[in-house]
Design an enzyme around this catalytic site. Structure first.
Site: not given
Ligand SMILES: CCCCCCCCCCCCC/C=C/C(=O)SCCNC(=O)CCNC(=O)[C@H](O)C(C)(C)COP(=O)(O)OP(=O)(O)OC[C@H]1O[C@@H](n2cnc3c(N)ncnc32)[C@H](O)[C@@H]1OP(=O)(O)O
Length: 241
Positions: A163, A170
């Site tokens: 995660y 990103e």
């Protein structure tokens, strides 16, 4: 009251309570999860093949973009699954997760061609692929009541590393896009125009990056709670959306 077996519905067991879903919902979710597992496996194979054939990640995004867009967009149905109640999870949590992914695919990586070869794109693509193969195979085997422990373990442990790494990929990609967006003025609406509205995509991207600060910890904490519930049998009081 008829039991799950009597009325043809199937009982979905968790550690503390039994939930029932209709045979139709079970069939649909099974199909959906198998299709998504297969889709992300196709992406994994395409990525590995590309790398072995070309020896570089440059051009990888372009070669897999159609498949990626299709399967990531298909994930919109997950919000619907929560909204109609066939999946017992938060519409808000799922909505944030799915919309941020769709935004990354369509409005960042797909729209801004100059960033498609960034290492950060490779980073989040690899992380998403590992995550989704694990997640959808977990749901599939769970629905079929034949869940191997290593898949359950992987679903509720790998995210601890994946995660934050995925989010870093990103954010680095959006950051790399900023100067390009600022220079080109792409996806922005400038004044004057007949509607008298203005929109600056550059500042919008900065707002999106900042919004990770309050939102990502919530998603991560949600996953930690799920982990404690599923792996350690802890009970949490569920809040309605
Ligand atoms: C307009 C622009 C918006 C931009 C916004 C920007 C801000 C964004 C900030 C946040 C950014 C996040 C970016 C994401 C990055 C990554 O993904 S990196 C890769 C690593 N990621 C992960 O590990 C997370 C992957 N995602 C998820 O796990 C989910 O999407 C989730 C919503 C975060 C959590 O899933 P959830 O469903 O709540 O938990 P589970 O434990 O898996 O399931 C709960 C119960 O629901 C059942 N279920 C869920 N889905 C299904 C299904 N498809 N089929 C069948 N069943 C399903 C599941 O079995 C559980 O049921 P119970 O056992 O009864 O509890």
């Amino acid at each position: 009251m008829a039991s799950g077996e009597d009325d043809g519905s199937v009982e979905e067991k968790d550690n503390h309570k039994k939930r029932t879903i209709s045979p139709f919902a079970l069939a649909w979710l099974t199909f959906y999860n198998i299709a998504m597992t297969a889709g992300w496996m196709v992406l994994a194979v395409a990525m590995i093949r590309f790398y072995f054939e070309k020896g570089t990640h440059k051009g990888l995004y372009k070669s897999i973009s159609k498949t990626l867009k299709f399967f990531q967009t298909f994930a919109v149905l997950e919000i619907l699954h929560c909204a109609v109640g066939i999946v017992h999870t938060s519409v808000i949590v799922t909505g944030v997760q799915v919309s941020s992914r769709i935004f990354m695919v369509w409005f960042v990586t797909n729209s801004i061609k100059q960033i498609q070869n960034e290492e950060s794109v490779l980073l989040f693509l690899v992380v998403w692929t590992v995550t989704e193969i694990t997640r959808y195979s977990f749901y599939t085997f769970n629905l079929l009541n034949h869940l191997p422990y290593f898949i359950k373990w992987a679903r509720y442990n790998l995210f601890i590393i994946l995660y934050p790494v995925g989010v870093a990929g990103e954010l680095m990609t959006i950051y790399a896009a900023l100067p390009i967006v600022q220079k080109s003025g792409m996806l922005s609406v400038r004044l004057p125009n007949k509607y008298n509205v203005s929109f600056d995509y550059y500042y919008f991207l900065i707002i999106v990056m900042i919004s990770y600060i309050p939102l990502f910890p919530q998603l991560f904490l949600h996953m930690l709670r799920q982990r404690r519930k599923v792996l350690h049998g802890e009970v949490f009081v569920e809040k309605d959306d």
